[in-house]
Scaffold this motif. Structure first.
Motif, short mmCIF file in Angstrom:
data_model
loop_
_atom_site.label_atom_id
_atom_site.label_comp_id
_atom_site.label_asym_id
_atom_site.label_seq_id
_atom_site.Cartn_x
_atom_site.Cartn_y
_atom_site.Cartn_z
N ALA A 1 -45.45 -13.38 55.18
CA ALA A 1 -45.50 -12.27 56.13
C ALA A 1 -44.55 -12.49 57.30
CB ALA A 1 -46.93 -12.09 56.63
N ALA A 2 -44.40 -13.73 57.72
CA ALA A 2 -43.49 -14.00 58.83
C ALA A 2 -42.06 -13.61 58.47
CB ALA A 2 -43.56 -15.48 59.21
N PHE A 3 -41.70 -13.82 57.22
CA PHE A 3 -40.36 -13.44 56.76
C PHE A 3 -40.20 -11.92 56.77
CE2 PHE A 3 -37.65 -12.29 53.05
CZ PHE A 3 -36.43 -12.66 53.60
N VAL A 4 -41.20 -11.19 56.32
CA VAL A 4 -41.13 -9.72 56.32
C VAL A 4 -40.93 -9.22 57.75
CG1 VAL A 4 -42.41 -7.59 55.87
CG2 VAL A 4 -42.51 -9.48 54.23
N MET B 1 -37.79 -7.06 59.42
CA MET B 1 -37.95 -5.79 60.12
C MET B 1 -37.28 -5.84 61.49
SD MET B 1 -39.48 -3.80 57.97
CE MET B 1 -38.71 -4.74 56.63
N ARG B 2 -37.43 -6.96 62.17
CA ARG B 2 -36.78 -7.10 63.49
C ARG B 2 -35.27 -7.06 63.35
NH1 ARG B 2 -41.07 -10.88 64.17
NH2 ARG B 2 -39.68 -12.62 63.61
N TRP B 3 -34.75 -7.67 62.31
CA TRP B 3 -33.29 -7.70 62.11
C TRP B 3 -32.75 -6.31 61.78
CZ3 TRP B 3 -29.08 -10.82 62.56
CH2 TRP B 3 -27.93 -10.48 61.81
N GLY C 1 -29.47 -4.18 63.64
CA GLY C 1 -29.62 -3.30 62.49
C GLY C 1 -28.35 -2.54 62.14
N SER C 2 -28.30 -2.01 60.93
CA SER C 2 -27.15 -1.22 60.49
C SER C 2 -27.28 0.21 60.99
CB SER C 2 -27.08 -1.21 58.96
OG SER C 2 -28.18 -0.49 58.42
N PRO C 3 -26.16 0.92 61.19
CA PRO C 3 -26.23 2.33 61.56
C PRO C 3 -27.08 3.15 60.58
CG PRO C 3 -24.01 1.53 61.90
CD PRO C 3 -24.77 0.42 61.21
N PHE C 4 -27.02 2.81 59.29
CA PHE C 4 -27.79 3.52 58.28
C PHE C 4 -29.29 3.44 58.58
CE2 PHE C 4 -30.32 3.39 54.37
CZ PHE C 4 -30.00 4.61 53.80
N TRP C 5 -29.80 2.22 58.77
CA TRP C 5 -31.24 2.06 58.94
C TRP C 5 -31.69 2.47 60.35
CZ3 TRP C 5 -34.81 2.45 55.70
CH2 TRP C 5 -34.69 1.95 54.40
N ASP D 1 -45.72 -1.53 61.99
CA ASP D 1 -46.59 -1.20 60.86
C ASP D 1 -46.32 -2.02 59.60
OD1 ASP D 1 -47.78 0.74 62.42
OD2 ASP D 1 -46.42 2.33 61.75
N VAL D 2 -45.15 -2.62 59.51
CA VAL D 2 -44.81 -3.42 58.32
C VAL D 2 -45.02 -4.88 58.67
CG1 VAL D 2 -43.03 -4.02 56.64
CG2 VAL D 2 -43.18 -1.68 57.53
N ARG D 3 -46.11 -5.44 58.15
CA ARG D 3 -46.51 -6.81 58.53
C ARG D 3 -46.41 -7.79 57.37
NH1 ARG D 3 -45.96 -7.05 63.46
NH2 ARG D 3 -47.38 -8.83 63.59
N ASP D 4 -46.44 -7.31 56.14
CA ASP D 4 -46.36 -8.21 54.99
C ASP D 4 -45.77 -7.48 53.80
OD1 ASP D 4 -48.40 -6.61 53.90
OD2 ASP D 4 -49.97 -7.93 54.67
N PHE D 5 -45.72 -8.14 52.66
CA PHE D 5 -45.07 -7.58 51.48
C PHE D 5 -45.74 -6.28 51.02
CE2 PHE D 5 -43.18 -11.78 51.14
CZ PHE D 5 -41.90 -11.49 50.66
#
Length: 352
Positions: A7-10, A14-16, A23-27, A41-45
């Motif tokens: 979950a820490a990786f997810v 999200m932060r990146w 982040g990219s212009p797309f995202w 809201d996105v905390r794990d896989f």
């Protein structure tokens, strides 16, 4: 530095991808259209299922908008395209760091299978805009070998087959086999990287079967599916002097998965992903729910790395859900096979 886990990786990804400076212009633009906040809201896989499947937008998106701002100026990256099996090709960007990391992981998996180093490769896989060709070149080099390549345009074969020109497709495949034959007969190569249709064509020529069994120590196959019966036939009767190692990958996966080492001849070919960066789920295509282990469903792929965020990508394949290796994430896959049609388009594999 330890590999990111769970979950820490997810949350890190999200932060990146949704941080305004990284982040990219797309995202960053797409975030405003989502009905949830990826940062909270996105905390794990499991939460990755909140995302819509956006891969079709990669057919037309401005490619530079896919590059995360966190890389800054002056970074190195490659642009690669899908094979166009389900329509116009989709494009992705591989930052140099991701390409290097995926090649290193691929090489480590080959080591686990006992694949020889310091031998030259013959790669009968797509080149040009397809990443698999670049991966072949760099993996061979990393392992101390040279890579011999052929000209292989998978889109041309698929177009010929879609238009009913099976004779022309056959002639083009003969042209590919001729290129392979010339390299096999004139060079000392120890690894053959090829697709199952190409292996089946080679098996029809006794002279090439003899060359493969005499020269090739390992055949790495992938790109199209290989059913269990044909795999057994190739391994036990056609190319008994070589080791067969399978790979399952796609452009939208931004890499590949590799056959699990140590399985017996009577066990199915199981593919383990490059977790946590690439993970699989096997779901019921009607409900989207994960199927029990041992049952079949449609493959869903998540890719999360600094180079790209492509999650909830419904692949054009069905597979049997297998438990991952200890400490792994998501699912492993067995008995991968393409669906007959996908997104209203007939699936034509051709030679790749």
């Amino acid at each position: 530095m330890a590999e990111p886990q769970g979950a820490a990786f997810v949350r890190e990804m999200m932060r990146w991808h949704f941080g305004p400076e990284t982040g990219s212009p797309f995202w960053l633009k797409r975030a405003g259209t989502l009905d949830f906040d990826p940062l909270t809201d996105v905390r794990d896989f499991d939460d990755l299922s909140l995302f819509p499947n956006l891969v079709d937008e990669l057919r037309d998106v401005r490619v530079r908008d896919l590059i995360p701002r966190g890389y800054g100026d002056g970074h190195s990256a490659g642009v690669y395209e899908s094979g166009g099996t389900t329509g116009q090709p989709k494009r992705v960007v591989f930052a140099a760091e991701w390409h290097r990391r995926s090649v290193e992981w691929f090489s480590e998996r080959l080591d686990a299978h006992g694949v020889a180093r310091d031998v030259d490769w013959l790669s009968a896989v797509p080149t040009g805009p397809h990443n698999v060709g670049a991966m072949a070149v760099d993996t061979a080099a990393l392992r101390g070998g040279l890579n011999f390549a052929i000209d292989l345009d998978p889109r041309w074969v698929k177009k010929l087959l879609a238009d009913g020109h099976t004779d022309m497709a056959g002639a083009y495949t003969d042209h590919l086999v001729e290129q392979i034959a010339y390299i096999l007969s004139s060079q000392d190569v120890g690894v053959l990287f090829a697709t199952p249709p190409m292996l089946e064509r080679l098996a029809q020529r006794d002279d090439l079967v003899e060359l493969v069994n005499r020269k090739i120590r390992t055949i790495i196959w992938g790109g199209t599916h290989l059913d269990a019966d044909t795999r057994d036939l190739l391994r036990a009767e056609v190319f008994p002097n070589t080791r067969l190692v399978g790979g399952y990958g796609s452009t939208m996966m931004l890499g590949t998965s590799v056959e699990r080492p140590g399985l017996g001849d009577d066990e199915p070919c199981v593919f383990d992903s490059f977790a946590p960066y690439t993970t699989f789920r096997v779901v019921d295509p009607g409900t989207g729910r994960v199927v029990p282990y041992g049952e079949r469903g449609q493959v869903v792929v998540h890719h999360m790395s600094r180079t790209a965020l492509l999650v909830n990508n419904v692949e054009r394949d069905h597979a049997t859900r297998i438990a991952p290796v200890a400490g792994g994430f998501g699912d492993s896959l067995a008995d991968v096979a393409p669906v007959e049609s996908f997104s209203g388009t007939k699936v034509i594999e051709g030679v790749y």
